[in-house]
Write a protein that holds these residues in place. Sequence first.
Motif, PDB file in Angstrom:
ATOM      1  N   PRO A  22       0.821  -1.125  -0.261  1.00  0.00           N
ATOM      2  CA  PRO A  22      -0.038   0.052   0.013  1.00  0.00           C
ATOM      3  C   PRO A  22       0.914   1.217  -0.050  1.00  0.00           C
ATOM      4  O   PRO A  22       1.893   1.131   0.706  1.00  0.00           O
ATOM      5  N   GLY A  23       0.342   2.247  -0.706  1.00  0.00           N
ATOM      6  CA  GLY A  23       1.465   3.371  -0.908  1.00  0.00           C
ATOM      7  C   GLY A  23       2.197   3.676  -2.001  1.00  0.00           C
ATOM      8  O   GLY A  23       2.635   4.487  -2.492  1.00  0.00           O
ATOM      9  N   ASP A  24       2.400   2.325  -2.755  1.00  0.00           N
ATOM     10  CA  ASP A  24       3.416   2.124  -3.819  1.00  0.00           C
ATOM     11  C   ASP A  24       2.794   3.010  -4.858  1.00  0.00           C
ATOM     12  O   ASP A  24       1.444   2.836  -5.022  1.00  0.00           O
ATOM     13  N   TYR A  25       3.452   3.503  -6.139  1.00  0.00           N
ATOM     14  CA  TYR A  25       2.829   3.737  -7.239  1.00  0.00           C
ATOM     15  C   TYR A  25       2.769   2.822  -8.499  1.00  0.00           C
ATOM     16  O   TYR A  25       3.678   2.083  -8.275  1.00  0.00           O
ATOM     17  N   VAL A  26       1.734   3.104  -9.222  1.00  0.00           N
ATOM     18  CA  VAL A  26       1.624   2.093 -10.270  1.00  0.00           C
ATOM     19  C   VAL A  26       1.479   3.184 -11.518  1.00  0.00           C
ATOM     20  O   VAL A  26       0.432   3.700 -11.667  1.00  0.00           O
ATOM     21  N   LEU A  27       2.426   2.926 -12.374  1.00  0.00           N
ATOM     22  CA  LEU A  27       2.173   4.105 -13.761  1.00  0.00           C
ATOM     23  C   LEU A  27       1.462   3.038 -14.680  1.00  0.00           C
ATOM     24  O   LEU A  27       1.810   1.965 -15.044  1.00  0.00           O
ATOM     25  N   ILE A  28       0.233   3.515 -15.057  1.00  0.00           N
ATOM     26  CA  ILE A  28      -0.438   2.879 -15.797  1.00  0.00           C
ATOM     27  C   ILE A  28      -1.036   3.599 -16.979  1.00  0.00           C
ATOM     28  O   ILE A  28      -1.506   4.357 -17.106  1.00  0.00           O
ATOM     29  N   GLN A  29      -0.334   3.110 -18.445  1.00  0.00           N
ATOM     30  CA  GLN A  29      -0.926   3.642 -19.770  1.00  0.00           C
ATOM     31  C   GLN A  29      -0.901   2.676 -20.816  1.00  0.00           C
ATOM     32  O   GLN A  29      -0.064   1.542 -20.709  1.00  0.00           O
ATOM     33  N   GLY A  30      -1.666   2.659 -21.652  1.00  0.00           N
ATOM     34  CA  GLY A  30      -2.034   1.784 -22.684  1.00  0.00           C
ATOM     35  C   GLY A  30      -3.329   1.695 -23.303  1.00  0.00           C
ATOM     36  O   GLY A  30      -4.026   2.911 -23.211  1.00  0.00           O
ATOM     37  N   ASP A  31      -3.930   0.731 -23.390  1.00  0.00           N
ATOM     38  CA  ASP A  31      -5.343   0.480 -23.959  1.00  0.00           C
ATOM     39  C   ASP A  31      -6.373   1.113 -22.963  1.00  0.00           C
ATOM     40  O   ASP A  31      -6.236   0.888 -21.610  1.00  0.00           O
ATOM     41  N   PHE A  32      -7.041   1.952 -23.333  1.00  0.00           N
ATOM     42  CA  PHE A  32      -7.926   2.778 -22.439  1.00  0.00           C
ATOM     43  C   PHE A  32      -8.657   2.078 -21.480  1.00  0.00           C
ATOM     44  O   PHE A  32      -8.817   2.348 -20.287  1.00  0.00           O
ATOM     45  N   GLY A  33      -9.471   1.047 -21.933  1.00  0.00           N
ATOM     46  CA  GLY A  33     -10.082   0.240 -20.982  1.00  0.00           C
ATOM     47  C   GLY A  33      -9.462  -0.570 -19.950  1.00  0.00           C
ATOM     48  O   GLY A  33      -9.724  -0.716 -18.672  1.00  0.00           O
ATOM     49  N   ALA A  34      -8.309  -1.169 -20.139  1.00  0.00           N
ATOM     50  CA  ALA A  34      -7.324  -1.919 -19.548  1.00  0.00           C
ATOM     51  C   ALA A  34      -6.933  -0.771 -18.395  1.00  0.00           C
ATOM     52  O   ALA A  34      -6.552  -1.090 -16.995  1.00  0.00           O
ATOM     53  N   ALA A  60      -5.747  -0.746  -8.654  1.00  0.00           N
ATOM     54  CA  ALA A  60      -5.053  -0.138  -7.911  1.00  0.00           C
ATOM     55  C   ALA A  60      -5.351   0.637  -6.651  1.00  0.00           C
ATOM     56  O   ALA A  60      -5.114   0.335  -5.563  1.00  0.00           O
ATOM     57  N   GLU A  61      -6.520   1.510  -7.134  1.00  0.00           N
ATOM     58  CA  GLU A  61      -7.204   2.359  -5.807  1.00  0.00           C
ATOM     59  C   GLU A  61      -7.727   1.498  -4.810  1.00  0.00           C
ATOM     60  O   GLU A  61      -7.560   1.700  -3.563  1.00  0.00           O
ATOM     61  N   GLU A  62      -8.238   0.468  -5.195  1.00  0.00           N
ATOM     62  CA  GLU A  62      -8.899  -0.536  -4.406  1.00  0.00           C
ATOM     63  C   GLU A  62      -7.949  -1.371  -3.219  1.00  0.00           C
ATOM     64  O   GLU A  62      -8.218  -1.568  -2.329  1.00  0.00           O
ATOM     65  N   GLY A  98      -5.064   0.303  -2.422  1.00  0.00           N
ATOM     66  CA  GLY A  98      -4.267   1.079  -1.610  1.00  0.00           C
ATOM     67  C   GLY A  98      -3.045   1.402  -2.376  1.00  0.00           C
ATOM     68  O   GLY A  98      -2.181   1.901  -1.555  1.00  0.00           O
ATOM     69  N   LEU A  99      -3.049   1.397  -3.634  1.00  0.00           N
ATOM     70  CA  LEU A  99      -1.813   1.784  -4.467  1.00  0.00           C
ATOM     71  C   LEU A  99      -2.184   2.996  -4.957  1.00  0.00           C
ATOM     72  O   LEU A  99      -3.430   3.796  -4.843  1.00  0.00           O
ATOM     73  N   VAL A 100      -1.249   3.799  -5.740  1.00  0.00           N
ATOM     74  CA  VAL A 100      -1.511   5.012  -6.290  1.00  0.00           C
ATOM     75  C   VAL A 100      -1.395   5.032  -7.738  1.00  0.00           C
ATOM     76  O   VAL A 100      -0.108   4.854  -8.060  1.00  0.00           O
ATOM     77  N   PRO A 101      -2.457   4.969  -8.501  1.00  0.00           N
ATOM     78  CA  PRO A 101      -2.428   4.858  -9.685  1.00  0.00           C
ATOM     79  C   PRO A 101      -2.090   6.176 -10.523  1.00  0.00           C
ATOM     80  O   PRO A 101      -2.658   7.180 -10.119  1.00  0.00           O
ATOM     81  N   ILE A 102      -0.961   6.226 -11.279  1.00  0.00           N
ATOM     82  CA  ILE A 102      -0.691   7.498 -12.015  1.00  0.00           C
ATOM     83  C   ILE A 102      -0.367   7.334 -13.403  1.00  0.00           C
ATOM     84  O   ILE A 102      -0.372   6.305 -13.967  1.00  0.00           O
ATOM     85  N   TYR A 103      -0.407   8.358 -14.253  1.00  0.00           N
ATOM     86  CA  TYR A 103       0.080   8.521 -15.646  1.00  0.00           C
ATOM     87  C   TYR A 103       0.959   9.489 -15.811  1.00  0.00           C
ATOM     88  O   TYR A 103       0.842  10.500 -15.024  1.00  0.00           O
ATOM     89  N   SER A 104       1.592   9.742 -16.914  1.00  0.00           N
ATOM     90  CA  SER A 104       2.416  10.573 -17.334  1.00  0.00           C
ATOM     91  C   SER A 104       1.960  11.540 -18.246  1.00  0.00           C
ATOM     92  O   SER A 104       1.281  11.168 -19.117  1.00  0.00           O
ATOM     93  N   THR A 105       1.945  12.801 -18.113  1.00  0.00           N
ATOM     94  CA  THR A 105       1.503  13.690 -18.918  1.00  0.00           C
ATOM     95  C   THR A 105       2.498  14.221 -19.629  1.00  0.00           C
ATOM     96  O   THR A 105       3.844  14.153 -19.199  1.00  0.00           O
ATOM     97  N   THR A 106       2.418  14.582 -21.074  1.00  0.00           N
ATOM     98  CA  THR A 106       3.441  14.914 -21.960  1.00  0.00           C
ATOM     99  C   THR A 106       3.207  16.226 -22.655  1.00  0.00           C
ATOM    100  O   THR A 106       1.870  16.702 -22.855  1.00  0.00           O
ATOM    101  N   ARG A 107       4.142  16.784 -23.154  1.00  0.00           N
ATOM    102  CA  ARG A 107       4.020  17.919 -24.124  1.00  0.00           C
ATOM    103  C   ARG A 107       4.152  17.264 -25.685  1.00  0.00           C
ATOM    104  O   ARG A 107       5.193  16.649 -25.777  1.00  0.00           O
ATOM    105  N   ARG A 108       3.473  17.860 -26.332  1.00  0.00           N
ATOM    106  CA  ARG A 108       3.595  17.145 -27.710  1.00  0.00           C
ATOM    107  C   ARG A 108       3.677  17.982 -28.764  1.00  0.00           C
ATOM    108  O   ARG A 108       3.071  19.323 -28.671  1.00  0.00           O
TER     109      ARG A 108
END
Length: 130
Positions: free
Chosen positions: A68-80, A88-90, A92-102
Motif C-alpha cells: 500500500p502506498g506504492d505507485y503504479v504507472l498505468i498507460q496503454g489500452d484505455f479500457g485496461a 490499484a485504488e482498491e 491502496g496503491l497510487v495509480p498515475i500516468y505521465s503527462t506529456t507535451r506534444r
Amino acid sequence: MAKTLFLIFNHQFTAAQDQDARSSLGVDRIVPLPPDMQRLWSAIPPELPEISDYLDPIRDWILTNARPGDYVLIQGDFGACYLMARFAEEKGLVPIYSTTRREALEEPQPDGSVRLTHRFEHQMFRRYGR
C-alpha cells in the motif's frame, strides 16, 4: 518508508521520467513488468468483448509485489487502464500516468506527401481521478 513505482506501460521509460519519479514521487525503486506480463499488456486483443479476466496475471503480479502506498504507472489500452487504475485504488496503491507535451512537425516531401512527426516530452505524473 521508501516507495516503489511499478510500470504497467507500453513505452520506454525515459531518463526524464526516472528522474521525475525519484524526485517528485520519492520512489527509490522502479520495477518494469516481467517480459511475459509486458507481452500480455502490449498486445491486448482488440476483438475481446471483455478484458477483465485477461488482466488477472498482471493483477496477481501487482498483489505479490506491491505494498500500500506504492505507485503504479498505468498507460496503454484505455479500457485496461481504467480497470487497472480502479484495481490499484482498491488495493491502496497510487495509480498515475505521465503527462506529456506534444509537438508535431510537418515536413513536405518531394513526392507531394507530408511526413508528420510527433515528439513527446514528459512533463509530470498525474494521479488518476484527480
